[in-house]
Design a protein around this motif. Sequence first.
Motif, PDB file in Angstrom:
ATOM      1  N   GLY A 141      -4.323  -5.972  -8.536  1.00 59.00           N
ATOM      2  CA  GLY A 141      -2.880  -5.574  -8.434  1.00 59.00           C
ATOM      3  C   GLY A 141      -2.639  -6.298  -9.471  1.00 59.00           C
ATOM      4  N   TRP A 142      -1.495  -5.197  -9.485  1.00 67.79           N
ATOM      5  CA  TRP A 142      -0.366  -6.259 -11.020  1.00 67.79           C
ATOM      6  C   TRP A 142       0.921  -7.410 -10.234  1.00 67.79           C
ATOM      7  N   TRP A 143       1.327  -6.880  -9.053  1.00 67.48           N
ATOM      8  CA  TRP A 143       2.117  -7.733  -8.567  1.00 67.48           C
ATOM      9  C   TRP A 143       2.406  -8.531  -6.817  1.00 67.48           C
ATOM     10  N   PHE A 144       2.168  -9.339  -6.508  1.00 67.72           N
ATOM     11  CA  PHE A 144       1.473  -9.647  -5.504  1.00 67.72           C
ATOM     12  C   PHE A 144       3.247  -9.937  -4.489  1.00 67.72           C
ATOM     13  N   TRP A 145       4.838 -10.241  -5.498  1.00 72.55           N
ATOM     14  CA  TRP A 145       5.420 -10.546  -4.348  1.00 72.55           C
ATOM     15  C   TRP A 145       5.430 -12.202  -3.872  1.00 72.55           C
ATOM     16  N   ASP A 146       4.685 -12.699  -4.576  1.00 70.66           N
ATOM     17  CA  ASP A 146       4.318 -14.744  -4.384  1.00 70.66           C
ATOM     18  C   ASP A 146       4.973 -14.930  -4.649  1.00 70.66           C
ATOM     19  N   ILE A 159       5.646 -18.629   9.203  1.00 66.41           N
ATOM     20  CA  ILE A 159       5.912 -17.336   8.732  1.00 66.41           C
ATOM     21  C   ILE A 159       4.982 -17.192   7.664  1.00 66.41           C
ATOM     22  N   SER A 160       5.245 -15.999   7.203  1.00 73.06           N
ATOM     23  CA  SER A 160       5.401 -15.649   5.670  1.00 73.06           C
ATOM     24  C   SER A 160       5.336 -14.588   5.322  1.00 73.06           C
ATOM     25  N   VAL A 161       6.695 -14.190   4.358  1.00 72.45           N
ATOM     26  CA  VAL A 161       7.276 -12.732   3.807  1.00 72.45           C
ATOM     27  C   VAL A 161       6.371 -12.201   2.940  1.00 72.45           C
ATOM     28  N   GLY A 162       6.025 -10.754   3.231  1.00 72.55           N
ATOM     29  CA  GLY A 162       5.375 -10.541   2.110  1.00 72.55           C
ATOM     30  C   GLY A 162       5.900  -9.086   1.710  1.00 72.55           C
ATOM     31  N   PRO A 163       4.812  -8.803   1.027  1.00 73.58           N
ATOM     32  CA  PRO A 163       5.659  -7.171  -0.200  1.00 73.58           C
ATOM     33  C   PRO A 163       6.116  -6.295   0.432  1.00 73.58           C
ATOM     34  N   PRO A 164       6.102  -6.268   1.785  1.00 76.54           N
ATOM     35  CA  PRO A 164       6.688  -4.991   3.122  1.00 76.54           C
ATOM     36  C   PRO A 164       7.994  -5.450   2.675  1.00 76.54           C
ATOM     37  N   TYR A 165       8.528  -6.531   2.953  1.00 80.00           N
ATOM     38  CA  TYR A 165       9.783  -6.991   3.019  1.00 80.00           C
ATOM     39  C   TYR A 165      10.451  -6.790   1.818  1.00 80.00           C
TER      40      TYR A 165
END
Lengths: 660, 151
Positions: free
Chosen positions: A237-242, A383-389
């Motif tokens: 992966g190159w970007w995780f929206w971390d 909670i966690s807000v992940g890549p879909p958001y």
Amino acid sequence: MIVETGHFALLLAFAVAAYQMLVPLYAAEMGDERLMRVAPTAAVVQFLLLAIAFAVLTRAYVTSDFSLENVWANSHSAKPLVYKISGVWGNHEGSMLLWVLILALFSAAVAVFGGSLPPGLKARVIAVQGSISFAFLAFIVLVSNPFWRLDPAPAEGKGLNPILQDPALAIHPPLLYAGYVGLSVAFSFAIAALIEGRVDAAWARWVRPWTLAAWMFLTVGIAMGSWWAYYELGWGGWWFWDPVENASFMPWLIATALLHSAIVVEKRNALKVWTILLAILAFSLSLVGTFLVRSGVLTSVHAFAVDPARGVFILLILCLFIGGALTLYAWRAPQLQAGGLFSPISRESALVVNNLLLTAAAAAVFIGTLYPLALEAINGNKISVGPPYFNFTFGILILPLLLLVPLGPMMSWKRADAWAAAQRLWVAALIALAGGILSLVIQIRGPWLAPLGIALGGWLIAGSLVELAGRIKLFSAPTAVSWSRLRGLPGQAIGMTLAHLGVGVMVLGIVAVTAWRQEVIKEMSPQEVLEIAGSKVIFVGESPLTGPNYSATVGRFRIERGKTVLTELKSEKRVFLPSRQPTTEVGIYPMWTGDLYVVMGDQAPDGKRTVRAYFNPLVNFIWFGAVIMFIGGAVSLFDRRYRIGAPTRAAASEPVPAAE
Amino acid sequence: MAMTRKQQRSAFIVTGLVILGAAAALVLTALRDTIVFFYTPSEVISKKVEPGTRFRLGGLVAKDSIERLQGAKVRFTVTDTDNTLTVTYAGTLPDLFREGQGVVTEGQLLRSGHFEADTVLAKHDENYMPKEVADALKKKGVWQEQSGVKQ
């Protein structure tokens, strides 16, 4: 003794920062030009002192002086020299020292290169820079001091996290910090302008190169971090929206907006109040980023040992600066003189839309990043807000911006003909369409959005080239005329073309790797074959290897296509001393069409190896695009009009001829 | 089409509000649909989490629980020292995945009561404990700031 010299230099720098903050501010208020002249000297002296402190710390790392707690906790005598040096900023204390060192470097650069600045403005800018230095030096000296000693000195250090022992990550933090901290200059200019109550075209001309430099470093710093994550983490992966990635991305978005709005201030003397706000926001987000990364309040895949107690101190600095700046803004901004008028269809309006979309996108990222923190504080839910958001919100907000990018430079200042501008882009539209269809022909499978994405990339690239062709009258004038026009173009114009082109290249890469990535996981014994993307990956075998500070198992893979052997790849499982921490090194074979990415995994009970292979189409376009953007920034930065001494207030008050 | 200063400012504000409004609507929709809750095995039981819901499961990897299955699959147990949940995961585990250490996985609960993870969060630092896990363990009194996990 040498260590004490470094510590002493650090304390002296702290004192100089206090002086640099207070005296020039007072002098500027009193209009005492003689006293104002201490500001540049203080800035340079502060930088030199911090450079000494930093050099001493680096020496302690190189000579493995474990009497320093910081060196003991983060270094090891068996480490290769380059990672001993990069280890200086591979930890909390050292990286904060690097942070202020770069801050002081920027202050000193303003002091040295700001010869043409009016003395009052210059003194105030340097004073605000001094105040930021002062706050962070207080933090370093009081709670995060890299010069604290251990007695007795341990014989051996604990070692640097092996995952950080990597060339890209050795230079990633300095680049990123140069970007973060570089934005402080725009911030200081904004605060100084608010204190003075004056913003004009000359002001924008002074601010823009600094913002541009910071933006360039941020661009390449973020890209390098992403590249590192790609080849080092072994996930392809190159970007995780971390959160840690977002922390660097938000200032980048606002800095990009600021670059564009500063053009409007410079050329048209409009959007001043908004530009000041962006300058404040950009650096505020840098501070937020520093806080997020350094405090560990958010769960991040990139989190290293963090210390929440120190986070509180940074939070305090953050509230002080952001709160103070915004209060000053609310109080003084309404008094700024309003600027030029423009019609709803004009270059100015196009840039306003650019700014609003970039800011909204940054806001969406901001909310997604901090929402878990807020929710937990309110009702305790984790909670966690992940890549879909992020993919959804950011994607929708950035899409119209990307579509409009080629249109903007076609619009004239003040009042434009949107239809005429669009007509000039028909060639670009054709190329985009052709690109989309071509991608359908080559790769029919995959999401239906993918060809549209490829068309978008083509639109951006062709759009910027069409704009350049129009400027130099390519095909409509003799080649010699076009050539001489090209050579006569201001660096700024070429820089813009390159930067927009870079965005297009990056879009192509992102779309291709997102839509058409292939993954195969297989348990393999030696000589077994795995097929991916028309190539064969043959597991040759594994053998042990001893590195300088690790031992490894090397898996060898032969890559064949048809009957030709393309290459042999190695993927390693390393175990580092002294922590016994394991890492994985992936094998990557770059091709024109994309990367073949092979990772050797764990051993299954029956002795077979789990092997993962990816084909990442056009993935290198992502970083290649970032490099083009960086070069665009550099070309623009060395525009002769920005040369030292160029912008003077008298000259700037003349009407600036609007560029085509 | 010349605008007065006042009109221009209003236009700026209206455009800004429209874009911000659209952004806010997007953000709210996305937050409603895409957020993922974090639970420990005990919370999965006490909150009666429905099978099929996507969430993050965190805790410690139980000692001697890692089992490699056919087809590059792994099975292990996540514990918060009171309750445990069995996790299956198809894929390669991160380098720092170890027994007795903190872990965060994302996936869904199956009808069988097992947790099927599609992601095991990587971490970069051996000493790093995901904050949620550290908090959850602190609540239970099995986490000490200095020495890590008591066992």
